[in-house]
Design a protein around this motif. Structure first.
Motif, mmCIF file in Angstrom:
data_model
loop_
_atom_site.group_PDB
_atom_site.id
_atom_site.type_symbol
_atom_site.label_atom_id
_atom_site.label_comp_id
_atom_site.label_asym_id
_atom_site.label_seq_id
_atom_site.Cartn_x
_atom_site.Cartn_y
_atom_site.Cartn_z
ATOM 1 N N SER A 150 0.701 4.866 2.105
ATOM 2 C CA SER A 150 1.291 3.716 1.396
ATOM 3 C C SER A 150 1.753 4.103 -0.008
ATOM 4 O O SER A 150 2.833 3.679 -0.457
ATOM 5 N N ALA A 151 0.960 4.901 -0.717
ATOM 6 C CA ALA A 151 1.326 5.310 -2.079
ATOM 7 C C ALA A 151 2.539 6.226 -2.067
ATOM 8 O O ALA A 151 3.405 6.136 -2.949
ATOM 9 N N GLN A 204 5.586 4.074 -1.562
ATOM 10 C CA GLN A 204 5.951 3.403 -2.805
ATOM 11 C C GLN A 204 6.686 4.350 -3.735
ATOM 12 O O GLN A 204 7.657 3.970 -4.402
ATOM 13 N N ILE A 264 0.501 -2.010 -4.877
ATOM 14 C CA ILE A 264 1.656 -1.618 -4.068
ATOM 15 C C ILE A 264 2.258 -2.883 -3.474
ATOM 16 O O ILE A 264 1.532 -3.741 -2.965
#
Length: 331
Positions: A96-97, A100, A112
């Motif tokens: 997920s990071a 982003q 996020i």
């Protein structure tokens, strides 16, 4: 109804052949297709996994990530729950990071965005021996998500594809010896402090137990990518993430030509009056208006963060805070 013997260890080829022979014999008078090859067996097992989570194998858009932990800790096809739980959490946070960072603004804090979280959500459906594996699936892609995911010729290209492939790029580069450190820093630095923190946590948990990871990434349409993240490669990435330092962000103003812009990825390139090419991410409220500045001479306020890796290698990260077109009397 005859009960079926459980699937043996996939690494035991003789046991697999005997198991498939038993299945063929059990269906000699039935209509169900029996596996004739390991590939057919894998497909049957995949379909059963999908059905177990209520998903039709024919349903389009579903990505699959097979992750197998390797090392002495998994030699008996088990792994401590505390180790597995931390690994899965850190894997999800890393993906997920990274997403982003690739599609937004790399940051060191703040939440996020929900759409990125939803687009990269992984769901575990089953475990399997080899040495200890977990099958995970990405979210279903719907037509109303095309603006977020984008489309490339021949297939739908998603945020999850980009994030997983970026993590696998790092894994593949990590086993090239010390000469790969420069290439790794070029991959890691643009992801920013938060993504590197999560990747550092992911690799720390694996490094503590000298574990590696085998990954197979399946995309609808037949595209498959394999990656083997060795314990030595895991440790190299961990050290790079752990020993990197991010400086306090500074603000500068530059003038020049905006020669490239992507409202999908939120990225721009500015050739400054001094001839430097600056590649920068853009704040969300600015991303949708990038077409107004394309191929124009602009003045841009930038936030600059410097990351210093072990050995002294440096990389600057730029983010556009505001931008305006220069008037004729300013050109």
């Amino acid at each position: 109804m005859t009960s079926r013997a459980p699937m043996p260890d996939p690494s035991d080829k003789n046991a697999i052949r005997q198991w498939m022979r038993q299945i063929r014999n059990s269906h000699a008078h039935g209509d169900e297709k029996s596996p004739e090859t390991p590939a057919e067996l894998s497909e049957i097992q995949r379909n059963r996994l999908l059905q177990s989570v209520g998903v039709s194998p024919e349903e389009p858009g579903l990505r699959r990530l097979d992750v197998a932990l390797t090392g002495s800790l998994t030699s008996d096809h088990t792994v401590p729950v505390s180790t597995l739980g931390a690994f899965l959490t850190n894997l999800q946070e890393s993906v997920s990071a990274v997403a982003q960072a690739v599609f937004g603004h790399p940051t060191s804090f703040a939440s996020i965005p929900r759409d990125i979280r939803d687009a990269t959500r992984l769901s575990a459906s089953a475990t399997y021996p080899s040495s200890f594996g977990v099958a995970m699936y990405g979210p279903q892609i719907h037509a109303d998500q095309y603006d977020l995911f984008g489309e490339l010729p021949g297939r739908l290209h998603t945020v999850l594809d980009e994030a997983v492939n970026k993590v696998l790029d790092i894994a593949d580069l990590s086993d090239g010896g010390r000469s790969s450190n420069d290439l790794l820093t070029e991959q890691l630095a643009p992801l920013g402090q938060r993504a590197m923190k999560h990747i550092g946590a992911l690799t720390a948990g694996l490094s503590d137990y000298e574990m590696g990871v085998r990954v197979t990434w399946h995309i609808p349409g037949g595209s498959v990518r394999h990656s083997d993240w060795t314990p030595s490669g895991v440790q190299r990435v961990h050290l790079l993430c752990e020993e990197s330092e991010f400086t306090e962000a500074e603000r500068i103003t530059v003038t020049g030509w905006l020669g490239a812009a992507s409202s999908f990825r939120g990225k721009v390139e500015i050739r400054t009056d001094s001839g430097e090419i600056i590649r920068a991410s853009t704040e969300p409220e600015l991303t949708g208006r990038l077409d107004l500045y394309f191929n124009k001479r602009v003045s841009a306020d930038l936030e600059v963060t410097k990351v210093v890796f072990a050995g002294g290698r440096e990389r600057k990260l730029y983010s556009v805070l505001s931008i305006r077109k220069l008037q004729a009397d300013e050109l």
